[in-house]
Motif scaffolding. Structure first.
Motif, PDB file in Angstrom:
ATOM      1  N   LEU A 101       0.824  -1.197   0.000  1.00 21.13           N
ATOM      2  CA  LEU A 101       0.000   0.000   0.000  1.00 21.13           C
ATOM      3  C   LEU A 101       0.863   1.254   0.000  1.00 21.13           C
ATOM      4  N   ALA A 102       1.925   1.247   0.770  1.00 25.99           N
ATOM      5  CA  ALA A 102       2.839   2.389   0.799  1.00 25.99           C
ATOM      6  C   ALA A 102       3.477   2.609  -0.572  1.00 25.99           C
ATOM      7  N   GLN A 103       3.810   1.509  -1.238  1.00 22.73           N
ATOM      8  CA  GLN A 103       4.391   1.614  -2.575  1.00 22.73           C
ATOM      9  C   GLN A 103       3.382   2.200  -3.555  1.00 22.73           C
ATOM     10  N   ARG A 104       2.129   1.799  -3.426  1.00 18.61           N
ATOM     11  CA  ARG A 104       1.089   2.345  -4.307  1.00 18.61           C
ATOM     12  C   ARG A 104       0.956   3.843  -4.097  1.00 18.61           C
ATOM     13  N   ARG A 105       0.951   4.280  -2.843  1.00 19.04           N
ATOM     14  CA  ARG A 105       0.825   5.705  -2.554  1.00 19.04           C
ATOM     15  C   ARG A 105       2.008   6.488  -3.118  1.00 19.04           C
ATOM     16  N   THR A 106       3.200   5.912  -2.983  1.00 21.35           N
ATOM     17  CA  THR A 106       4.394   6.572  -3.508  1.00 21.35           C
ATOM     18  C   THR A 106       4.307   6.724  -5.017  1.00 21.35           C
ATOM     19  N   GLU A 107       3.890   5.671  -5.691  1.00 20.10           N
ATOM     20  CA  GLU A 107       3.781   5.705  -7.146  1.00 20.10           C
ATOM     21  C   GLU A 107       2.739   6.716  -7.603  1.00 20.10           C
ATOM     22  N   TYR A 108       1.602   6.766  -6.890  1.00 18.67           N
ATOM     23  CA  TYR A 108       0.560   7.721  -7.281  1.00 18.67           C
ATOM     24  C   TYR A 108       1.032   9.151  -7.057  1.00 18.67           C
ATOM     25  N   ALA A 109       1.708   9.378  -5.937  1.00 14.68           N
ATOM     26  CA  ALA A 109       2.202  10.722  -5.641  1.00 14.68           C
ATOM     27  C   ALA A 109       3.202  11.186  -6.688  1.00 14.68           C
ATOM     28  N   ALA A 110       3.992  10.268  -7.217  1.00 19.25           N
ATOM     29  CA  ALA A 110       5.024  10.619  -8.189  1.00 19.25           C
ATOM     30  C   ALA A 110       4.474  10.769  -9.600  1.00 19.25           C
ATOM     31  N   ALA A 111       3.294  10.241  -9.861  1.00 19.41           N
ATOM     32  CA  ALA A 111       2.729  10.286 -11.203  1.00 19.41           C
ATOM     33  C   ALA A 111       2.298  11.706 -11.559  1.00 19.41           C
ATOM     34  N   PRO A 112       2.520  12.128 -12.793  1.00 16.43           N
ATOM     35  CA  PRO A 112       2.137  13.496 -13.178  1.00 16.43           C
ATOM     36  C   PRO A 112       0.631  13.690 -13.284  1.00 16.43           C
ATOM     37  N   VAL A 113      -0.108  12.616 -13.560  1.00 18.12           N
ATOM     38  CA  VAL A 113      -1.564  12.692 -13.721  1.00 18.12           C
ATOM     39  C   VAL A 113      -2.185  11.425 -13.159  1.00 18.12           C
ATOM     40  N   ARG A 114      -3.488  11.455 -12.988  1.00 21.67           N
ATOM     41  CA  ARG A 114      -4.243  10.237 -12.698  1.00 21.67           C
ATOM     42  C   ARG A 114      -4.567   9.626 -14.061  1.00 21.67           C
ATOM     43  N   ASP A 115      -3.877   8.562 -14.401  1.00 19.42           N
ATOM     44  CA  ASP A 115      -3.895   8.039 -15.766  1.00 19.42           C
ATOM     45  C   ASP A 115      -4.921   6.924 -15.915  1.00 19.42           C
ATOM     46  N   GLY A 116      -5.961   7.173 -16.707  1.00 20.60           N
ATOM     47  CA  GLY A 116      -6.991   6.171 -16.951  1.00 20.60           C
ATOM     48  C   GLY A 116      -7.030   5.701 -18.388  1.00 20.60           C
ATOM     49  N   ARG A 117      -5.897   5.791 -19.069  1.00 20.36           N
ATOM     50  CA  ARG A 117      -5.894   5.450 -20.501  1.00 20.36           C
ATOM     51  C   ARG A 117      -5.708   3.974 -20.781  1.00 20.36           C
ATOM     52  N   ALA A 118      -5.301   3.206 -19.791  1.00 19.50           N
ATOM     53  CA  ALA A 118      -5.098   1.767 -20.008  1.00 19.50           C
ATOM     54  C   ALA A 118      -6.423   1.112 -20.385  1.00 19.50           C
ATOM     55  N   GLY A 119      -6.363   0.203 -21.337  1.00 18.33           N
ATOM     56  CA  GLY A 119      -7.572  -0.506 -21.753  1.00 18.33           C
ATOM     57  C   GLY A 119      -8.341   0.195 -22.853  1.00 18.33           C
ATOM     58  N   HIS A 120      -7.906   1.406 -23.228  1.00 23.12           N
ATOM     59  CA  HIS A 120      -8.562   2.152 -24.311  1.00 23.12           C
ATOM     60  C   HIS A 120      -7.504   2.551 -25.335  1.00 23.12           C
ATOM     61  N   PRO A 121      -7.045   1.639 -26.169  1.00 24.42           N
ATOM     62  CA  PRO A 121      -5.972   1.973 -27.110  1.00 24.42           C
ATOM     63  C   PRO A 121      -6.376   3.048 -28.115  1.00 24.42           C
TER      64      PRO A 121
END
Length: 402
Positions: A101-121
């Protein structure tokens, strides 16, 4: 592991009966938060172990249960193997899950955006689906939309209510800010949780109005983004963003994404552990800010209603009569919203222990509380029924207008 050792606690997971290729029944253990990267499958006999993973029982308790209910002995090693497999799959509360969970939070904090493009090529099919859906809607003759209730089901199942809600919004005066109140299905936050991340979708970028969010936090005296990683996989807000991007056809707009907690439990709108603001306070501050800063704002509740059927825990197979009873119950609650009795809406859910598992009481309540004294009109009601899968979800479209 000794027989007197207390067993760890199972995280909140979905336990789904499945049939193996051999025809044998089994149980699929799925993590709705997707913290666990895999689906673990166990035999029905292993369910007895799961029932004792609450932090209070010991290996000896499990062994006693097997002797009483199954008629055979289970060894310490066998119990230990089940527990170890669950731990490795991140399905137990403890250091492994906390680290992930801590790793997930770190990754989200570092991401430039909330990315929802996966699954929609390609954006084309998504845009076409939404355009077709909206064209089928019937717009209500309202002058000035201030609030909207729309589903967060997938578009195919929620289409009738999505269509009416957004056809009505499309016929109204245009807005340039949308506060989208989502349902926090599986996150960590006990209270409302926002995110400062812009939403990247296959249809473009929806920027967050960070200035509005800062003013909201200042008024509440707290940080609403402590658990913002809850937004990472939550779909309820994202589905509304897609539709707005199509509906507004590249006209600029900003969003304020806020996930709301369930308020149908014993603690009501205040988190049971005191962590985070009372949802009533969030809604009041939200409404005051939206009304006072001069920018036209629409508040959207991304809300489904009842979840019924054996897949959701009902004992008996779904019948037409049962679905009619669910519709009657849903409509009684929707009537309370039309009558602007949202406090009673919450009280009724709590009194009945939310028997039909309405998942979006929080965002519905916050929407209504933020826009007091304005008429609320129910536009449509829909039941998405899948009798074969025993998965039935209901939804509604509603508008609050000037």
């Amino acid at each position: 592991m000794n027989t007197d050792d207390r067993l760890p606690t199972l995280r909140a997971i979905d336990i789904v009966p499945i049939r193996r290729p051999t025809g044998e029944m089994a149980l699929a253990l799925r993590d709705p938060t997707q913290l666990s990267p895999q689906t673990l499958v166990i035999s029905p006999a292993g369910y007895l172990v799961l029932m004792h993973l609450d932090g209070r029982h010991t290996v000896a308790d499990v062994q006693a249960a097997y002797r009483e209910h199954a008629g055979w002995d289970i060894s310490e090693a066998e119990v230990s193997n089940v527990v170890q497999a669950l731990d490795e799959a991140l399905l137990l509360a403890g250091p492994r899950a906390e680290e992930a969970l801590a790793q997930r939070r770190t990754e989200y904090a570092a991401a430039p955006v909330r990315d929802g493009r996966a699954g929609h090529p390609e954006p084309g099919p998504l845009r076409q689906e939404i355009e077709t859906m909206i064209r089928r809607g019937v717009s209500a003759p309202v002058r000035d939309v201030r609030g909207l209730i729309a589903p967060h089901l997938d578009y195919a199942r929620g289409a009738p209510c999505y269509a009416d809600a957004y056809a009505t919004l499309g016929a109204s005066s245009p807005a340039d800010r949308f506060v989208i109140l989502g349902t926090n299905h599986s996150g960590c936050a006990r209270s409302a949780v926002a995110t400062r991340k812009d939403f990247a979708t296959p249809l473009g970028l929806a920027p967050v109005d960070r200035g509005f969010l800062r003013r909201l936090e200042s008024r509440l005296g707290c940080d609403l983004c402590v658990h913002e990683a809850d937004h990472r996989i939550e779909h309820s807000i994202e589905l509304q963003v897609h539709i707005l991007q199509v509906l507004l056809d590249r006209r600029p707009f900003e969003i304020v994404p806020i996930l709301c907690p369930d308020v149908a439990g014993p603690s009501g709108t205040l988190p049971a552990d005191g962590e985070g603001p009372d949802l009533s306070d969030v809604a009041d501050a939200l409404g005051e800010l939206a009304a006072s800063d001069g920018r036209r704002t629409v508040i959207i509740a991304a809300a489904d209603l009842s979840h019924v059927g054996q897949r959701f825990g009902d004992d008996e197979p779904t019948t037409t009569a049962f679905l009619e009873d669910v519709a009657k119950s849903d409509r009684m609650l929707l009537d309370l919203l039309e009558q602007r009795r949202e406090e009673e809406f919450v009280a009724r859910l709590r009194a009945t222990r939310n028997k039909t598992r309405i998942c979006s009481s929080g965002c519905i309540y916050a929407l209504c509380r933020a826009l007091p004294h304005l008429p609320c009109r129910i536009l449509s009601y829909h039941q998405a029924v899948d009798l074969q899968a025993e998965t039935n979800v209901t939804c509604a479209a509603a508008v609050i207008s000037q």
